[in-house]
Write a protein that holds these residues in place. Structure first.
Motif, PDB file in Angstrom:
ATOM      1  N   GLY A  31      34.017 -23.692  10.492  1.00 19.09           N
ATOM      2  CA  GLY A  31      34.207 -24.444   9.256  1.00 19.09           C
ATOM      3  C   GLY A  31      33.478 -23.916   8.046  1.00 19.09           C
ATOM      4  O   GLY A  31      33.458 -24.596   7.011  1.00 19.09           O
ATOM      5  N   LEU A  32      32.888 -22.723   8.115  1.00 18.96           N
ATOM      6  CA  LEU A  32      32.236 -22.170   6.933  1.00 18.96           C
ATOM      7  C   LEU A  32      33.281 -21.943   5.842  1.00 18.96           C
ATOM      8  O   LEU A  32      34.378 -21.451   6.109  1.00 18.96           O
ATOM      9  CB  LEU A  32      31.525 -20.851   7.247  1.00 18.96           C
ATOM     10  CG  LEU A  32      30.315 -20.939   8.170  1.00 18.96           C
ATOM     11  CD1 LEU A  32      29.765 -19.542   8.452  1.00 18.96           C
ATOM     12  CD2 LEU A  32      29.245 -21.834   7.589  1.00 18.96           C
ATOM     13  N   ILE A  33      32.953 -22.312   4.624  1.00 17.36           N
ATOM     14  CA  ILE A  33      33.872 -22.171   3.498  1.00 17.36           C
ATOM     15  C   ILE A  33      33.478 -20.921   2.718  1.00 17.36           C
ATOM     16  O   ILE A  33      32.362 -20.836   2.192  1.00 17.36           O
ATOM     17  CB  ILE A  33      33.830 -23.418   2.594  1.00 17.36           C
ATOM     18  CG1 ILE A  33      34.196 -24.653   3.414  1.00 17.36           C
ATOM     19  CG2 ILE A  33      34.764 -23.244   1.407  1.00 17.36           C
ATOM     20  CD1 ILE A  33      33.928 -25.958   2.691  1.00 17.36           C
ATOM     21  N   LEU A  34      34.395 -19.966   2.651  1.00 16.12           N
ATOM     22  CA  LEU A  34      34.123 -18.709   1.958  1.00 16.12           C
ATOM     23  C   LEU A  34      34.101 -18.896   0.448  1.00 16.12           C
ATOM     24  O   LEU A  34      34.822 -19.730  -0.100  1.00 16.12           O
ATOM     25  CB  LEU A  34      35.186 -17.669   2.312  1.00 16.12           C
ATOM     26  CG  LEU A  34      35.162 -17.159   3.747  1.00 16.12           C
ATOM     27  CD1 LEU A  34      36.312 -16.195   3.984  1.00 16.12           C
ATOM     28  CD2 LEU A  34      33.837 -16.505   4.076  1.00 16.12           C
ATOM     29  N   ASN A  35      33.261 -18.083  -0.186  1.00 12.88           N
ATOM     30  CA  ASN A  35      33.117 -18.068  -1.646  1.00 12.88           C
ATOM     31  C   ASN A  35      32.746 -19.435  -2.197  1.00 12.88           C
ATOM     32  O   ASN A  35      33.180 -19.832  -3.277  1.00 12.88           O
ATOM     33  CB  ASN A  35      34.398 -17.542  -2.311  1.00 12.88           C
ATOM     34  CG  ASN A  35      34.731 -16.150  -1.826  1.00 12.88           C
ATOM     35  OD1 ASN A  35      33.852 -15.306  -1.728  1.00 12.88           O
ATOM     36  ND2 ASN A  35      35.985 -15.928  -1.477  1.00 12.88           N
ATOM     37  N   ASP A  36      31.918 -20.139  -1.453  1.00  8.94           N
ATOM     38  CA  ASP A  36      31.460 -21.456  -1.867  1.00  8.94           C
ATOM     39  C   ASP A  36      30.104 -21.718  -1.210  1.00  8.94           C
ATOM     40  O   ASP A  36      29.724 -21.044  -0.251  1.00  8.94           O
ATOM     41  CB  ASP A  36      32.457 -22.531  -1.440  1.00  8.94           C
ATOM     42  CG  ASP A  36      32.317 -23.809  -2.261  1.00  8.94           C
ATOM     43  OD1 ASP A  36      31.410 -23.891  -3.121  1.00  8.94           O
ATOM     44  OD2 ASP A  36      33.126 -24.731  -2.035  1.00  8.94           O
ATOM     45  N   TYR A  37      29.423 -22.719  -1.725  1.00 12.70           N
ATOM     46  CA  TYR A  37      28.169 -23.135  -1.122  1.00 12.70           C
ATOM     47  C   TYR A  37      28.460 -24.014   0.085  1.00 12.70           C
ATOM     48  O   TYR A  37      29.325 -24.889   0.033  1.00 12.70           O
ATOM     49  CB  TYR A  37      27.295 -23.882  -2.129  1.00 12.70           C
ATOM     50  CG  TYR A  37      26.668 -22.963  -3.142  1.00 12.70           C
ATOM     51  CD1 TYR A  37      25.505 -22.262  -2.833  1.00 12.70           C
ATOM     52  CD2 TYR A  37      27.257 -22.770  -4.384  1.00 12.70           C
ATOM     53  CE1 TYR A  37      24.937 -21.397  -3.759  1.00 12.70           C
ATOM     54  CE2 TYR A  37      26.695 -21.905  -5.304  1.00 12.70           C
ATOM     55  CZ  TYR A  37      25.534 -21.215  -4.983  1.00 12.70           C
ATOM     56  OH  TYR A  37      24.979 -20.354  -5.882  1.00 12.70           O
ATOM     57  N   ASN A  38      27.754 -23.763   1.182  1.00 15.76           N
ATOM     58  CA  ASN A  38      27.850 -24.540   2.406  1.00 15.76           C
ATOM     59  C   ASN A  38      26.501 -25.199   2.641  1.00 15.76           C
ATOM     60  O   ASN A  38      25.453 -24.551   2.485  1.00 15.76           O
ATOM     61  CB  ASN A  38      28.184 -23.634   3.585  1.00 15.76           C
ATOM     62  CG  ASN A  38      29.603 -23.096   3.531  1.00 15.76           C
ATOM     63  OD1 ASN A  38      30.419 -23.457   4.346  1.00 15.76           O
ATOM     64  ND2 ASN A  38      29.906 -22.229   2.554  1.00 15.76           N
ATOM     65  N   THR A  39      26.506 -26.469   3.009  1.00 18.08           N
ATOM     66  CA  THR A  39      25.263 -27.183   3.272  1.00 18.08           C
ATOM     67  C   THR A  39      24.868 -26.993   4.727  1.00 18.08           C
ATOM     68  O   THR A  39      25.650 -27.271   5.636  1.00 18.08           O
ATOM     69  CB  THR A  39      25.418 -28.683   2.967  1.00 18.08           C
ATOM     70  OG1 THR A  39      25.794 -28.825   1.595  1.00 18.08           O
ATOM     71  CG2 THR A  39      24.104 -29.425   3.218  1.00 18.08           C
ATOM     72  N   PHE A  40      23.650 -26.487   4.928  1.00 22.74           N
ATOM     73  CA  PHE A  40      23.101 -26.313   6.267  1.00 22.74           C
ATOM     74  C   PHE A  40      22.015 -27.359   6.465  1.00 22.74           C
ATOM     75  O   PHE A  40      21.219 -27.613   5.566  1.00 22.74           O
ATOM     76  CB  PHE A  40      22.514 -24.911   6.427  1.00 22.74           C
ATOM     77  CG  PHE A  40      23.566 -23.847   6.525  1.00 22.74           C
ATOM     78  CD1 PHE A  40      24.038 -23.441   7.761  1.00 22.74           C
ATOM     79  CD2 PHE A  40      24.086 -23.256   5.386  1.00 22.74           C
ATOM     80  CE1 PHE A  40      25.011 -22.461   7.855  1.00 22.74           C
ATOM     81  CE2 PHE A  40      25.058 -22.285   5.461  1.00 22.74           C
ATOM     82  CZ  PHE A  40      25.529 -21.883   6.705  1.00 22.74           C
TER      83      PHE A  40
END
Length: 150
Positions: free
Chosen positions: A104-113
């Protein structure tokens, strides 16, 4: 034989206890979008899926001696190494390939970890930080480190 059996029983018992504790922590942790109490910083701040890096590092505001390392996860990925920083705070290290493989990682965007863990006193540790995810190979113009080649 008794010593080995006792050791194995204690080890299995501790593992079961840690698994139950982690399950409770994950269920109690805020869902994505909700704020967590602990401040964390993740390096790198931009994660290139094409990079040859090996480690994702999480710096916390939690005292090193308080964290039970067997309960530390970053967005479901188990910790691989740890240390104290120069302020005595806990630093967690994760295998970069494991982080890159998170569904579910979204490319070219910020991902919340989200970092979750437990202290030895049974208190939850929870912190969130955003990382930009990109998927880029070497630059087409041959430039390295942001400098044009001649």
């Amino acid at each position: 034989m008794t010593t080995l059996t006792t050791f194995t029983t204690r080890t299995i018992g501790r593992s079961i206890l840690m698994a139950v504790g982690l399950a409770v922590l994950i269920m109690a942790a805020p869902s994505s979008g909700a704020a967590c109490d602990n401040e964390i910083r993740i390096a790198p701040e931009t994660l290139n899926l094409q990079s040859s890096g090996t480690v994702v590092t999480v710096h916390t505001d939690v005292p090193y001696s308080a964290v039970d390392v067997y309960t530390v996860y970053l967005s479901g990925v188990a910790i691989s190494a740890w240390k104290a920083d120069d302020r005595g705070n806990f630093v967690a290290k994760f295998r970069m390939n494991d982080i890159k493989a998170i569904d579910g990682l979204i490319l070219n965007d910020y991902n919340t970890f989200q970092l979750v863990a437990m202290t030895f006193d049974g208190d939850p540790v929870c912190g969130e930080a955003e990382v930009m995810i990109i998927d880029r190979g070497p630059r087409a113009d041959g430039a390295e480190h942001g400098r044009a080649t001649e």
